[in-house]
Design an enzyme around this catalytic site. Structure first.
Site, PDB file in Angstrom:
ATOM      1  N   GLN A  83       3.030   9.820   1.352  1.00  0.00           N
ATOM      2  CA  GLN A  83       4.155   9.411   1.517  1.00  0.00           C
ATOM      3  C   GLN A  83       5.424   9.695   0.519  1.00  0.00           C
ATOM      4  OE1 GLN A  83       2.237   5.451   2.521  1.00  0.00           O
ATOM      5  NE2 GLN A  83       4.076   5.232   3.677  1.00  0.00           N
ATOM      6  N   CYS A 136       5.633   0.229   7.797  1.00  0.00           N
ATOM      7  CA  CYS A 136       5.260   1.373   7.109  1.00  0.00           C
ATOM      8  C   CYS A 136       6.403   1.629   6.160  1.00  0.00           C
ATOM      9  CB  CYS A 136       4.831   2.398   8.201  1.00  0.00           C
ATOM     10  SG  CYS A 136       4.456   3.913   7.142  1.00  0.00           S
ATOM     11  N   LEU A 137       6.100   2.025   5.010  1.00  0.00           N
ATOM     12  CA  LEU A 137       7.497   2.480   4.195  1.00  0.00           C
ATOM     13  C   LEU A 137       7.961   3.509   4.763  1.00  0.00           C
ATOM     14  CD1 LEU A 137       5.737   1.357   0.923  1.00  0.00           C
ATOM     15  CD2 LEU A 137       7.512   0.043   2.060  1.00  0.00           C
ATOM     16  N   HIS A 144      -3.076   7.677   6.992  1.00  0.00           N
ATOM     17  CA  HIS A 144      -2.326   8.344   6.392  1.00  0.00           C
ATOM     18  C   HIS A 144      -2.659   9.670   5.889  1.00  0.00           C
ATOM     19  CE1 HIS A 144       1.794   6.435   6.340  1.00  0.00           C
ATOM     20  NE2 HIS A 144       1.317   5.376   6.177  1.00  0.00           N
ATOM     21  N   HIS A 180      -5.023   1.388   7.475  1.00  0.00           N
ATOM     22  CA  HIS A 180      -3.419   1.979   7.525  1.00  0.00           C
ATOM     23  C   HIS A 180      -3.367   3.086   6.474  1.00  0.00           C
ATOM     24  CE1 HIS A 180       0.979   1.555   7.948  1.00  0.00           C
ATOM     25  NE2 HIS A 180       1.006   2.222   7.103  1.00  0.00           N
ATOM     26  N   GLU A 181      -3.772   2.854   5.381  1.00  0.00           N
ATOM     27  CA  GLU A 181      -3.571   3.953   4.135  1.00  0.00           C
ATOM     28  C   GLU A 181      -4.309   5.053   4.412  1.00  0.00           C
ATOM     29  OE1 GLU A 181      -0.474   1.589   2.873  1.00  0.00           O
ATOM     30  OE2 GLU A 181      -1.072   3.712   2.761  1.00  0.00           O
ATOM     31  N   GLY A 204       0.914  -1.169   0.024  1.00  0.00           N
ATOM     32  CA  GLY A 204       0.002   0.013  -0.033  1.00  0.00           C
ATOM     33  C   GLY A 204       0.866   1.434   0.032  1.00  0.00           C
TER      34      GLY A 204
HETATM   35  O1  K2U Z   1       1.498   2.660   3.989  1.00  0.00           O
HETATM   36  C1  K2U Z   1       2.633   1.960   3.862  1.00  0.00           C
HETATM   37  O2  K2U Z   1       3.573   2.231   4.403  1.00  0.00           O
HETATM   38  C2  K2U Z   1       2.556   0.675   3.323  1.00  0.00           C
HETATM   39  C3  K2U Z   1       2.552  -0.415   4.005  1.00  0.00           C
HETATM   40  C4  K2U Z   1       1.154  -0.884   4.497  1.00  0.00           C
HETATM   41  C5  K2U Z   1       0.544  -2.003   5.377  1.00  0.00           C
HETATM   42  C6  K2U Z   1       1.229  -2.103   6.300  1.00  0.00           C
HETATM   43  C7  K2U Z   1       1.062  -3.026   7.181  1.00  0.00           C
HETATM   44  C8  K2U Z   1      -0.083  -3.824   7.035  1.00  0.00           C
HETATM   45  C9  K2U Z   1      -0.612  -3.863   5.881  1.00  0.00           C
HETATM   46  C10 K2U Z   1      -0.316  -2.762   4.969  1.00  0.00           C
HETATM   47  C11 K2U Z   1       3.427  -1.396   3.700  1.00  0.00           C
HETATM   48  O3  K2U Z   1       2.930  -2.175   2.482  1.00  0.00           O
HETATM   49  S1  K2U Z   1       4.524  -2.076   4.591  1.00  0.00           S
HETATM   50  C12 K2U Z   1       5.240  -3.731   4.176  1.00  0.00           C
HETATM   51  C13 K2U Z   1       4.143  -4.604   4.825  1.00  0.00           C
HETATM   52  C14 K2U Z   1       3.556  -5.321   4.104  1.00  0.00           C
HETATM   53  C15 K2U Z   1       2.486  -6.453   4.586  1.00  0.00           C
HETATM   54  C16 K2U Z   1       2.461  -6.410   5.884  1.00  0.00           C
HETATM   55  C17 K2U Z   1       3.354  -5.684   6.707  1.00  0.00           C
HETATM   56  C18 K2U Z   1       4.181  -4.765   6.004  1.00  0.00           C
HETATM   57 ZN    ZN Z   2       2.490   3.543   6.149  1.00  0.00          ZN
END
Ligand code: K2U
Ligand code: ZN
Length: 174
Positions: free
Chosen positions: A51, A94-95, A140, A136-137, A46
């Site tokens: 971001q 989170c990225l 943001h 989560h998004e 996501g």
């Molecule tokens: O928003 C972001 O930073 C993207 C995240 C989104 C996300 C985090 C946690 C759980 C679901 C979605 C990134 O994709 S972080 C990488 C990731 C991927 C799967 C699970 C955990 C972290």
């Molecule tokens: Zn995030």
């Protein structure tokens, strides 16, 4: 398409309230496509426009598994219109806060109204990882980070660590 630099904690822009999108035009579609390329490159499942430093209510998601075809989703002005009493816990990352993960509890199902990449009104009923990712998004877009859902002590430790990192790296853009 373009891979855009990611904004990292503690950049204050991550705390901004993103602006509603008035018109779905070619520029917006290009931004969505660049966000998808940036997300796949990270890699992540996501990404919200804030971001990559753009305070607009736009996010992209792809929860497809490694062995599956990509299934990109574009959400414009997403709004949670219903959420379940039942809650689920995922280990989130989170990225914008690389290499830090923590368990976060959220509603297990959500219903979200949004415009798709063509500007058409849509509604999705999500559960599982998609529900967690959508929440989560959308957080943001409201300047909320997943570390806001953990203890104050842990949150302050993370902020302190990333503030120190930003000083040594000379900034908050990856
Ligand atoms: O928003 C972001 O930073 C993207 C995240 C989104 C996300 C985090 C946690 C759980 C679901 C979605 C990134 O994709 S972080 C990488 C990731 C991927 C799967 C699970 C955990 C972290
Ligand atoms: Zn995030």
């Amino acid at each position: 398409m373009t891979i855009k630099p990611l904004v990292l904690l503690p950049d204050p822009i991550l705390r901004a309230e993103s602006d509603p999108i008035e018109r779905v035009d070619e520029d917006l579609k290009k931004l969505a496509d660049d966000m998808l390329e940036t997300m796949y490159d990270a890699p992540g499942i996501g990404l919200a426009a804030i971001q990559v430093g753009i305070p607009r209510r736009l996010l992209v998601i792809d929860c497809s598994k490694e062995e599956e075809e990509n299934a990109p989703l574009v959400f414009i002005n997403p709004k949670i219109v219903a959420s379940s009493e039942e809650r689920s816990t995922y280990e989130e990352g989170c990225l914008s806060i690389p290499d830090y993960y923590a368990e976060v509890e959220r509603p297990a199902q959500v219903t979200v109204d949004y415009l798709d990449r063509e500007g058409k009104e849509q509604q999705i009923e999500a559960d599982g990882l998609l529900a967690t990712c959508l929440q989560h998004e959308i957080d943001h877009l409201n300047g909320v980070l997943f570390i806001d859902h953990i203890s104050k002590l842990k949150r302050n430790m993370v902020i302190k660590k990333f503030t120190k990192l930003a000083k040594s790296r000379g900034g908050t853009r990856l």
